[in-house]
Design an enzyme around this catalytic site. Structure first.
Site, PDB file in Angstrom:
ATOM      1  N   GLY B 140       0.791  -1.233   0.000  1.00  0.00           N
ATOM      2  CA  GLY B 140       0.000   0.000   0.000  1.00  0.00           C
ATOM      3  C   GLY B 140       0.819   1.276   0.000  1.00  0.00           C
ATOM      4  O   GLY B 140       1.544   1.559  -0.957  1.00  0.00           O
ATOM      5  N   GLY B 193     -14.863  -4.784   7.524  1.00  0.00           N
ATOM      6  CA  GLY B 193     -14.521  -4.538   6.124  1.00  0.00           C
ATOM      7  C   GLY B 193     -13.058  -4.800   5.804  1.00  0.00           C
ATOM      8  O   GLY B 193     -12.594  -4.448   4.728  1.00  0.00           O
ATOM      9  N   GLU B 196     -12.489  -9.902   2.904  1.00  0.00           N
ATOM     10  CA  GLU B 196     -13.487 -10.121   1.851  1.00  0.00           C
ATOM     11  C   GLU B 196     -14.446 -11.231   2.289  1.00  0.00           C
ATOM     12  O   GLU B 196     -14.148 -11.992   3.209  1.00  0.00           O
ATOM     13  CB  GLU B 196     -12.792 -10.599   0.567  1.00  0.00           C
ATOM     14  CG  GLU B 196     -11.667  -9.728   0.079  1.00  0.00           C
ATOM     15  CD  GLU B 196     -12.170  -8.490  -0.642  1.00  0.00           C
ATOM     16  OE1 GLU B 196     -13.268  -8.556  -1.225  1.00  0.00           O
ATOM     17  OE2 GLU B 196     -11.467  -7.467  -0.608  1.00  0.00           O
ATOM     18  N   ASP B 207      -1.987 -13.518  -1.461  1.00  0.00           N
ATOM     19  CA  ASP B 207      -1.731 -12.092  -1.663  1.00  0.00           C
ATOM     20  C   ASP B 207      -0.274 -11.752  -1.306  1.00  0.00           C
ATOM     21  O   ASP B 207       0.413 -11.048  -2.054  1.00  0.00           O
ATOM     22  CB  ASP B 207      -2.715 -11.286  -0.791  1.00  0.00           C
ATOM     23  CG  ASP B 207      -2.439  -9.807  -0.836  1.00  0.00           C
ATOM     24  OD1 ASP B 207      -2.617  -9.218  -1.913  1.00  0.00           O
ATOM     25  OD2 ASP B 207      -2.032  -9.237   0.189  1.00  0.00           O
ATOM     26  N   LYS B 211       3.047 -10.499  -3.780  1.00  0.00           N
ATOM     27  CA  LYS B 211       3.914  -9.363  -3.470  1.00  0.00           C
ATOM     28  C   LYS B 211       5.384  -9.787  -3.455  1.00  0.00           C
ATOM     29  O   LYS B 211       6.263  -9.059  -3.924  1.00  0.00           O
ATOM     30  CB  LYS B 211       3.503  -8.738  -2.139  1.00  0.00           C
ATOM     31  CG  LYS B 211       2.158  -8.031  -2.244  1.00  0.00           C
ATOM     32  CD  LYS B 211       1.543  -7.700  -0.906  1.00  0.00           C
ATOM     33  CE  LYS B 211       0.197  -7.011  -1.111  1.00  0.00           C
ATOM     34  NZ  LYS B 211      -0.565  -6.890   0.134  1.00  0.00           N
ATOM     35  N   GLY B 305      -6.262   0.672   1.795  1.00  0.00           N
ATOM     36  CA  GLY B 305      -7.089   1.850   2.004  1.00  0.00           C
ATOM     37  C   GLY B 305      -7.086   2.701   0.749  1.00  0.00           C
ATOM     38  O   GLY B 305      -6.126   2.687  -0.008  1.00  0.00           O
TER      39      GLY B 305
END
Lengths: 163, 328
Positions: B140, B193, B196, B207, B211, B305
């Site tokens: 992120g 939230g 998922e 995930d 990366k 985010g």
């Protein structure tokens, strides 16, 4: 540690006894024969497990008994590493899992904490492995990794970073 | 500098709204979501488009698609922020190929195409003399790609270790703090939230593995792919395991690890001392790079985010604007 003892009957026992008296666990005794040494002496390498705070007391006792300590280096402490295993530990023969490490001769499981929340549920155990050096430790963990894979257990290892 | 934004989900909306608000000298000439699009070489009123999207669910005309915008070419940089598909990399892969082939720069947050086709896409960018930047694909808001490519330039990278998935980190933090079971912590993460409806992608470590693939290729350009990663998730961890780790003043984190000298590319739950710099809380990410000259460098920050990811995308855009685009 490496110690030097006189080559006379009973001398080695005299040197080792203070170790057990201090609560130490002798793991290995290796004799070295070196013809260039002073006559009437032998070098003996002792691998032992002893709480660190008792080490200084032991050194004093050994010196008083006429034993020369040549080296107290990296070998003075055994390496320990804790891992967590999760799964059906009992049903997959826990004593065999532990035995595979103990049988290596250079590593052993020295401590285990286990929780079993209920019948048919997966249990979790913290195993502390002790080995004489880093290479042996890596080898022991590798064995455990293979055992875990075969028995369908989840092995959680500590993060060992490169320097 | 003119940009076209493909994808108007969380990341796309973050990028668009920040570009509209901050006046960074960037003109948006195309926007597309999955069902519609709008294109205007003179510049789009981004705030109005976002408002329309919020009201109607569409950003523009249903006759205009992401693909027509990507291939239409009224832009200097394509911002590809459509949803990730780890199987095919599409539709992002087609968009990125089209833009690079036309000699346009690309900025993406999309892990799919970068993990699946890293070498092909970077070679295509090089062939056409353009930039392909993907800061937002890893951790992120943390500028880890910039750090590796520029900040630590000239260093030999010995290893990378990191907490690269906020969902897993949140679950593990809650299991350790409150003694929750994995299922309880996952349910909580869903309610907030952070997870998922289908959490497989995060909790199985996929995930994080993607990366690692992107990081490994960034540094070594070694062509590794997802199947080269040894991958274990957190879904089989027990509350008792966290308690046992706690009894040793340690805890458990999902760690992605790349050590080329050991040919190691691994995602697995690991035991770390509570004071370890990688033991961050909740949804934070942390990554340590070990190099020959700099030693170990650790960066900590928000891994997901809308605005946080937009920060990484906008950083890439301004890097291209300042270093590679002239006359706009």
């Amino acid at each position: 540690m490496k110690i030097e003892v006189k080559d006379a009957p009973g001398q080695l026992v005299a040197a080792l006894r203070p170790i057990s008296d201090a609560g130490g666990n002798i793991m290995a005794v290796i004799h070295e024969w070196d013809p260039t040494l002073r006559p009437k002496t032998r070098i003996v390498q002792v691998v032992l497990d002893l709480p660190e705070e008792r080490l200084d007391g032991l050194i004093t006792t050994l010196k008083a008994a006429g034993v020369t300590i040549l080296r107290l280096g990296e070998e003075r402490l055994l390496l320990k590493r804790s891992v967590i295993m999760i799964g059906h530990l009992m049903h997959t023969d826990l004593s065999d899992t532990v035995g595979q490490i103990d049988r290596t001769g250079y590593a052993e499981v020295v401590e285990m904490h286990m929780t079993m929340p209920g019948i048919a549920q997966r249990s979790s155990a913290l195993l502390t492995i002790s080995a004489t050096n880093r290479a042996h430790m890596d080898e022991a963990v590798k064995i455990l990794r293979m055992v875990a894979k075969k028995k369908d257990l989840l092995l959680v290892e500590p993060l060992e970073e490169v320097a | 500098m003119r940009v076209a934004i493909l994808g108007l989900g969380s990341v796309g909306r973050g990028v668009a709204s920040m570009l509209a608000r901050k006046g960074l000298g960037i003109t948006v000439t195309g926007i597309a979501d999955s069902k519609s699009g709008i294109s205007d070489p003179a510049g789009i009123d981004v705030a109005a488009v976002l408002e329309k999207k919020a009201k109607t669910g569409l950003c523009g005309d249903q006759a205009v698609t992401a693909r027509t915008i990507a291939e239409g070419g009224e832009y200097d940089v394509l911002v590809e922020v459509t949803p990730t598909d780890v199987e095919t990399g599409e539709p992002a892969l087609t968009h990125i190929r089209a833009a690079l082939s036309m000699g346009r720069h690309v900025v993406t947050s999309n892990k799919g195409p970068m993990a699946l086709h890293f070498r092909e896409l970077t070679a295509l960018a090089e062939e056409h003399g353009v930039q392909l930047r993907y800061e937002a694909t890893v951790c992120g808001a943390i500028p880890i790609i910039q750090t590796l490519q520029h900040g630590l330039a000239g260093n030999t990278v010995h290893a990378i270790y990191g907490v690269m998935n906020g969902t897993c980190n949140y679950i593990l933090t809650r299991m350790a703090d409150e003694g929750l079971t994995y299922d309880q912590a996952l349910a909580e993460a869903r309610e907030l939230g952070y997870a998922e409806a289908d959490p497989t992608f995060d909790v199985k470590g996929i995930d994080t593995a993607l990366k690692l693939v992107i990081l490994a290729n960034t540094i070594w350009n070694n062509g590794v792919t997802l199947k080269d990663v040894e991958c274990t998730g957190i879904d089989l961890l027990t509350a008792e395991a966290l308690t046992l780790a706690g009894s040793q003043n340690s805890t458990i984190r999902l760690i992605g690890e790349v050590v080329p000298e050991k040919r190691l590319l691994r995602v697995s739950p690991r035991i770390l001392p509570k004071k370890h710099p990688l033991v961050v809380r909740d949804t934070l990410n942390a990554v340590t790079v070990v190099t020959d000259m700099a030693g170990a460098i650790t960066e900590v920050g928000k891994g997901a985010g809308s605005v946080e990811t937009a920060s990484a995308v906008i950083g890439d855009l301004l890097f291209i604007k300042n270093c590679h685009v002239t006359g706009h």
